[in-house]
Design a protein around this motif. Structure first.
Motif, PDB file in Angstrom:
ATOM      1  N   THR A  27      -0.294  -3.570 -15.752  1.00 46.85           N
ATOM      2  CA  THR A  27       0.086  -4.606 -14.782  1.00 46.85           C
ATOM      3  C   THR A  27      -0.227  -6.009 -15.272  1.00 46.85           C
ATOM      4  OG1 THR A  27      -2.057  -4.671 -13.635  1.00 46.85           O
ATOM      5  CG2 THR A  27      -0.492  -2.980 -12.928  1.00 46.85           C
ATOM      6  N   THR A  69       0.825  -1.208   0.000  1.00 50.08           N
ATOM      7  CA  THR A  69       0.000   0.000   0.000  1.00 50.08           C
ATOM      8  C   THR A  69       0.860   1.261   0.000  1.00 50.08           C
ATOM      9  OG1 THR A  69      -1.798  -1.136   1.147  1.00 50.08           O
ATOM     10  CG2 THR A  69      -1.786   1.268   1.226  1.00 50.08           C
ATOM     11  N   ARG A  79       1.517  -7.873  -9.955  1.00 47.64           N
ATOM     12  CA  ARG A  79       1.054  -6.755 -10.783  1.00 47.64           C
ATOM     13  C   ARG A  79       1.891  -5.504 -10.523  1.00 47.64           C
ATOM     14  NH1 ARG A  79      -5.477  -6.741 -11.627  1.00 47.64           N
ATOM     15  NH2 ARG A  79      -5.792  -8.990 -11.864  1.00 47.64           N
ATOM     16  N   ASP A  94      -1.001 -11.958  -6.187  1.00 46.66           N
ATOM     17  CA  ASP A  94      -1.299 -11.385  -7.498  1.00 46.66           C
ATOM     18  C   ASP A  94      -1.055  -9.881  -7.492  1.00 46.66           C
ATOM     19  OD1 ASP A  94      -2.253 -11.188 -10.150  1.00 46.66           O
ATOM     20  OD2 ASP A  94      -4.294 -10.789  -9.450  1.00 46.66           O
ATOM     21  N   ALA A  95      -1.397  -9.224  -6.404  1.00 42.59           N
ATOM     22  CA  ALA A  95      -1.165  -7.785  -6.292  1.00 42.59           C
ATOM     23  C   ALA A  95       0.321  -7.466  -6.373  1.00 42.59           C
ATOM     24  CB  ALA A  95      -1.753  -7.261  -4.983  1.00 42.59           C
ATOM     25  N   VAL A 116      -3.806  -2.924  -9.511  1.00 43.45           N
ATOM     26  CA  VAL A 116      -3.218  -3.644  -8.387  1.00 43.45           C
ATOM     27  C   VAL A 116      -4.259  -3.863  -7.295  1.00 43.45           C
ATOM     28  CG1 VAL A 116      -1.502  -3.537  -6.530  1.00 43.45           C
ATOM     29  CG2 VAL A 116      -0.877  -2.822  -8.851  1.00 43.45           C
ATOM     30  N   GLU A 117      -5.054  -2.837  -7.024  1.00 43.04           N
ATOM     31  CA  GLU A 117      -6.068  -2.940  -5.979  1.00 43.04           C
ATOM     32  C   GLU A 117      -7.169  -3.934  -6.338  1.00 43.04           C
ATOM     33  OE1 GLU A 117      -5.641   1.565  -4.087  1.00 43.04           O
ATOM     34  OE2 GLU A 117      -7.175   1.162  -5.614  1.00 43.04           O
ATOM     35  N   ALA A 141      -6.570  -6.841  -7.702  1.00 42.71           N
ATOM     36  CA  ALA A 141      -5.957  -8.167  -7.777  1.00 42.71           C
ATOM     37  C   ALA A 141      -6.761  -9.185  -6.974  1.00 42.71           C
ATOM     38  CB  ALA A 141      -4.525  -8.113  -7.269  1.00 42.71           C
TER      39      ALA A 141
END
Length: 252
Positions: free
Chosen positions: A221, A165, A191, A187-188, A179-180, A182
């Motif tokens: 991403t 974050t 990305r 996964d985030a 990203v958010e 994901a």
């Protein structure tokens, strides 16, 4: 905040683009193989696991460094960062020495002019040689890219999901949203690393680096190995688990 952006487009260079495959260096003292064009048809990429470099090899390679490299290495407080820097610069000297037909210690670094201000702190270059290169390092991995046209390369270790974050502010707003969205923390992280290495490689290739706000450029991403932006081809490079890497090239 409103951000003026440059957006990427999917590459049309191939129907099913793949990750670029770098060539693994066997060490700092062995002359690297130059044949085969590993990486892609327009760029050659070498990689080195920093943990595999024997202390005796690095001790010998340090003798190749110029005064600026010695000063920069000694400025690192964290040993792992200093080690990565030293291995990276030794590897670059070994590769560029082989490419230009020089001994590693004879390679003289220079800089192109910055496209932003015109001062000589843009892309790195080898003095007296018609070759372009880019160097990237993080604790654990080094990448050296060589081409006959402008090139930028980057490699990053995946961040801790708990820290993600606080890192998102460096990305383009659309990349932050991706990203958010994901599916899970892993996964985030993937990305984020894709977007950040692509952006870094592109800005290093342009020669302005973080002199331009990285939020300006949208590289995406998604796991799409190739994309084009403002005349540059940005491609993902195969890296070990836990790392992400990308290279950007622009034909003259």
């Amino acid at each position: 905040m409103t951000v003026a952006t440059r957006a990427m487009t999917p590459s049309t260079t191939g129907t099913h683009p793949e990750l670029l495959e770098p060539t693994a260096l066997t060490g700092l003292l062995d002359v690297p193989a130059l044949a085969g064009g590993a990486g892609g048809p327009d760029v050659r990429i070498w990689t080195l696991d920093t943990a595999t470099v024997p202390s005796a090899e690095l001790d010998e390679a340090r003798a190749w460094f110029d005064a600026e490299e010695q000063e920069q290495a000694s400025a690192y407080v964290r040993a792992e960062l200093r080690h990565a820097y030293e291995v990276a610069h030794a590897a670059a000297r070994r590769v560029l020495g082989a490419v230009t037909g020089q001994d590693p210690e004879a390679v003289t670094w220079g800089r192109h002019d910055c496209p932003g201000c015109g001062e000589p702190h843009g892309r790195p270059r080898v003095e007296g040689a018609d070759v372009e290169f880019s160097l990237a390092h993080t604790p654990g991995l080094v990448l050296v890219a060589v081409a006959d046209h402008p090139v930028g390369v980057d490699v990053e270790r995946h961040p801790d999901p708990a820290e993600l974050t606080g890192l998102l502010g460096v990305l383009h707003p659309d990349e932050v949203s991706e990203v958010e969205q994901a599916s899970d923390p892993a996964d985030a992280v993937r990305r984020f690393t894709r977007a950040w290495t692509r952006t870094e490689a592109y800005l290093k290739g342009v020669g302005i680096g973080l002199g331009r706000d990285p939020q300006t450029d949208y590289l995406g991403t998604a796991a799409i190995p190739e994309r084009e932006i403002d005349g540059w081809l940005v491609r993902d490079v195969r890296a070990p688990e836990g790392f992400g890497a990308a290279v950007a090239t622009r034909p003259r």
